[in-house]
Scaffold this active site. Structure first.
Site, mmCIF file in Angstrom:
data_model
loop_
_atom_site.group_PDB
_atom_site.id
_atom_site.type_symbol
_atom_site.label_atom_id
_atom_site.label_comp_id
_atom_site.label_asym_id
_atom_site.label_seq_id
_atom_site.Cartn_x
_atom_site.Cartn_y
_atom_site.Cartn_z
ATOM 1 N N HIS A 290 0.839 -1.242 -0.032
ATOM 2 C CA HIS A 290 -0.114 0.081 -0.071
ATOM 3 C C HIS A 290 1.001 1.309 0.045
ATOM 4 O O HIS A 290 2.126 1.160 0.592
ATOM 5 C CB HIS A 290 -1.002 0.083 1.293
ATOM 6 C CG HIS A 290 -1.868 0.930 1.208
ATOM 7 N ND1 HIS A 290 -1.824 2.362 1.842
ATOM 8 C CD2 HIS A 290 -3.368 0.936 1.242
ATOM 9 C CE1 HIS A 290 -2.979 3.367 1.794
ATOM 10 N NE2 HIS A 290 -3.929 2.243 1.443
ATOM 11 N N ASP A 367 2.908 -4.943 8.143
ATOM 12 C CA ASP A 367 1.711 -4.349 7.932
ATOM 13 C C ASP A 367 0.501 -5.195 8.103
ATOM 14 O O ASP A 367 0.279 -5.969 7.221
ATOM 15 C CB ASP A 367 1.723 -3.533 6.531
ATOM 16 C CG ASP A 367 0.150 -2.605 6.388
ATOM 17 O OD1 ASP A 367 -0.543 -2.740 7.273
ATOM 18 O OD2 ASP A 367 0.565 -2.014 5.464
ATOM 19 N N GLN A 370 -4.530 -5.380 6.681
ATOM 20 C CA GLN A 370 -5.521 -6.173 5.840
ATOM 21 C C GLN A 370 -5.402 -7.573 6.295
ATOM 22 O O GLN A 370 -6.371 -8.477 5.795
ATOM 23 C CB GLN A 370 -5.008 -6.076 4.541
ATOM 24 C CG GLN A 370 -5.275 -4.727 3.681
ATOM 25 C CD GLN A 370 -6.689 -4.408 3.700
ATOM 26 O OE1 GLN A 370 -7.554 -5.124 3.494
ATOM 27 N NE2 GLN A 370 -6.966 -2.943 3.658
ATOM 28 N N LYS A 393 -10.317 -1.234 10.268
ATOM 29 C CA LYS A 393 -10.268 -2.305 9.347
ATOM 30 C C LYS A 393 -10.963 -3.524 9.948
ATOM 31 O O LYS A 393 -11.134 -4.547 9.528
ATOM 32 C CB LYS A 393 -8.885 -2.463 8.867
ATOM 33 C CG LYS A 393 -8.306 -1.483 8.128
ATOM 34 C CD LYS A 393 -9.208 -1.395 6.666
ATOM 35 C CE LYS A 393 -8.740 -0.317 5.934
ATOM 36 N NZ LYS A 393 -7.393 -0.469 5.260
ATOM 37 N N CYS A 531 -4.740 2.903 -3.649
ATOM 38 C CA CYS A 531 -3.592 3.224 -3.045
ATOM 39 C C CYS A 531 -2.472 2.115 -3.120
ATOM 40 O O CYS A 531 -1.759 1.979 -2.159
ATOM 41 C CB CYS A 531 -3.940 3.632 -1.594
ATOM 42 S SG CYS A 531 -4.890 5.115 -1.393
#
Length: 573
Positions: A290, A367, A370, A393, A531
């Site tokens: 991202h 990260d 997600q 999220k 993004c």
């Protein structure tokens, strides 16, 4: 009501209870509750009323013999790789059914394997059977919520899965009642929310917890002796502990509250990166990242003369680990990567990436924006130096997120911002700082939304992250097969290991045209570059249409999605 159900001795009368229950269920459609059960999180001062007897014992201590222990923990799925990626059911046909179906009913053609039907009345009878073993010393006011708790509400009888493990059955139609926005009408159609990779919807437990905070607890934290300051501090620090437990951090001191994933990455770049990285040091990213995990490192690289290297992907969107091995060298100081691609859904080989980086002497930032709502997170097992995610999220509020960092590493890093709350002592000549987490939480934080994030984590924990993964992976397989059958549709991202994202392009249509056509039917998807321009350009694209799934989605919704896309006749340019 108590007069109607208690006999002269003060004990509950079984026949009266059964009569009352039968009257209740006969008045409700389909034999199910028409609304959600009361939340345990909304009214903290009343939290234990329905679950404890007059002696202060939990209700599970009273229901013995033939009674069901509804508070028993869920059985976890096997974890072969440390990420909670359980077995995928062999069956990929079924319908969660919301359009035109009553809660708990089935489509005549399809059967969702997670919905093993068991009448709600039978569960009540089983609970009522234990009333016969009450002793006079066990007298307490009878409340149905003390027996039929949230675990019983979400899960029916246990099911035998294709891999032989036993899991609670997943009652998606009842669970959807917790999300008020799913009843919204869009363009005269029932909302179908398939934009979960952008943000998830919020259950009433989170919405009401925020309302309760502002009505009963609102205050700044840590810096006052009055009652509301104590309440808000307890709620805020309690949320920190919930995050710690959810991701299995060693200490609550390793949990930093930030605005979201983007701020967390910028914090690491602006504190540790500014302090420790030197000219000609190298940072390794992946082609899947991202923009939030690219731009902060680019800014730092331009400022300090660093070099950025990129792990490529194959035609399915999987990282080429042999190329990663070639990139690692003594100059590599940081590897920053996503656990799940927001544009393709690819699940990366996280543990392997971390171990290879550490073997080369590099630090690792993972990260989890997600991944956190789809697959289990264990930061001790993963062993990344930092792990970041956003609250919105994972069914929590916007404007709140988490930076996990190893405690010793955090305390050896300079602060990112300066101000109140993070200091021990200030003079005009020098300042002494508190250790982490206060070191990185200058000023008044987003207190209420941190509490809301804690409520969201409670909600996910009650359902079970492994149950969520199992169900969502079933939906992903079902949706993939549906979309693959549509003429002119090309799926982007076909990795063997992926979760909850279905990016595609449709021949003859722009992604905006497809997104608008779906919106006219009440279906919300994302269309654009997400993004994540580098990975889309790797496949020769500037944008895709991206339906993305959560545990409140159903096969019926996927059927509607496929039907609308199919109705757009392919245009040959």
């Amino acid at each position: 009501m108590s007069d109607a159900i208690n006999n002269p001795t003060g004990l509950p009368d079984v026949r009266a209870l059964e009569k009352l229950a039968n009257e209740l269920f006969s008045a409700l459609p389909g034999g199910y509750l028409s609304g959600p059960v009361p939340s345990e999180e909304i009214l903290p001062q009343h939290h234990d009323i329905a679950q404890r007897n007059s002696n202060g014992l939990p209700s599970s201590a009273i229901y013995q013999g033939n009674a069901v222990d509804l508070s028993a923990p869920q059985t976890s799925l096997p974890d072969s790789n440390g990420l909670g990626l359980g077995h995928i059911p062999a069956s990929t046909s079924g319908s969660g059914g919301v359009s035109g179906l009553q809660p708990g009913s089935k489509s005549p053609a399809l059967a969702l394997p997670y919905e093993s039907e068991q009448p709600f009345e039978q569960q009540l009878k089983q609970a009522l059977a234990s009333v016969n073993i009450y002793s006079p010393s066990a007298q307490f006011p009878f409340t149905p919520s003390g027996i039929l708790n949230e675990h019983a509400y979400y899960f029916a009888s246990e099911n035998q899965f294709s891999n032989g493990t036993t899991q609670p059955a997943f009652q998606v139609n009842l669970l959807r009642n917790d999300f008020p926005i799913l009843s919204e009408q869009v363009n005269g159609k029932s909302l179908i929310w398939l934009d979960n990779a952008a943000t998830t919807q919020k259950p009433r437990q989170v919405i009401e917890r925020l309302s309760y905070f502002y009505q009963h607890e609102n205050s700044n934290i840590h810096r006052a002796a009055h009652e509301l300051a104590a309440r808000s501090t307890d709620a805020y620090e309690g949320a920190r502990q919930k995050v710690q437990n959810f991701i299995n951090a060693r200490s609550a001191n390793e949990i930093i509250f930030v605005r979201g994933t983007t701020e967390a990455i910028n914090l690491v770049a602006g504190s540790w990166g500014e302090q420790y990285l030197q000219q000609d040091d190298e940072i390794i990213l992946t082609h899947l990242e991202h923009h939030a995990n690219i731009v902060p490192w680019q800014l730092l690289a331009q400022k300090k003369g660093l070099k950025i290297r990129v792990i490529p992907v194959d035609e399915d969107g999987q990282l080429l680990l042999e190329e990663y091995a070639r990139l690692l060298n003594p100059k590599t100081k940081l590897v920053a990567f996503t656990l799940v691609s927001n544009a393709l859904g690819t699940i990366t080989a996280a543990k392997t990436i971390v171990d290879m980086a550490h073997a080369a002497g590099a630090k690792v930032l993972a990260d989890g924006a997600q991944s956190v709502s789809h697959i289990r997170t264990d930061v001790q097992l993963l062993d990344a130096d930092w792990f970041v995610f956003s609250g919105h999220k994972i069914f929590g509020p916007t404007g709140i997120g988490v930076l996990y960092g190893k405690e010793a590493l955090l305390n050896s890093t300079q602060p990112y911002h300066g101000g109140g709350n993070m200091i021990k002592d200030v003079t005009f000549e020098s300042t002494q700082f508190h250790p982490a987490p206060s070191l990185f939480e200058a000023g008044t934080g987003n207190i209420a939304d941190a509490v809301g994030l804690g409520a969201a984590i409670d909600y996910v924990q009650k359902i079970g992250i492994d149950n969520i993964y199992e169900y969502e992976h079933f939906l992903l397989n079902y949706a993939t097969k549906k979309l693959e059958q549509i003429p002119g549709l090309r799926l982007i991202g076909t990795a063997a290991e992926k979760t909850s994202v279905l990016s595609f392009v449709l021949q003859g249509y722009t992604t905006t045209e497809v997104g608008e056509a779906l919106s006219r039917e009440g279906i919300a998807v994302r269309s654009g570059h997400h993004c994540a321009q580098p990975i889309l350009r790797r496949f020769g694209l500037e944008s895709t249409v991206r339906p993305s799934l959560a545990f409140y989605n159903t096969c019926s919704e996927i059927d509607t999605l496929a039907h609308v896309i199919t109705s757009l006749q392919p245009r040959i340019k």
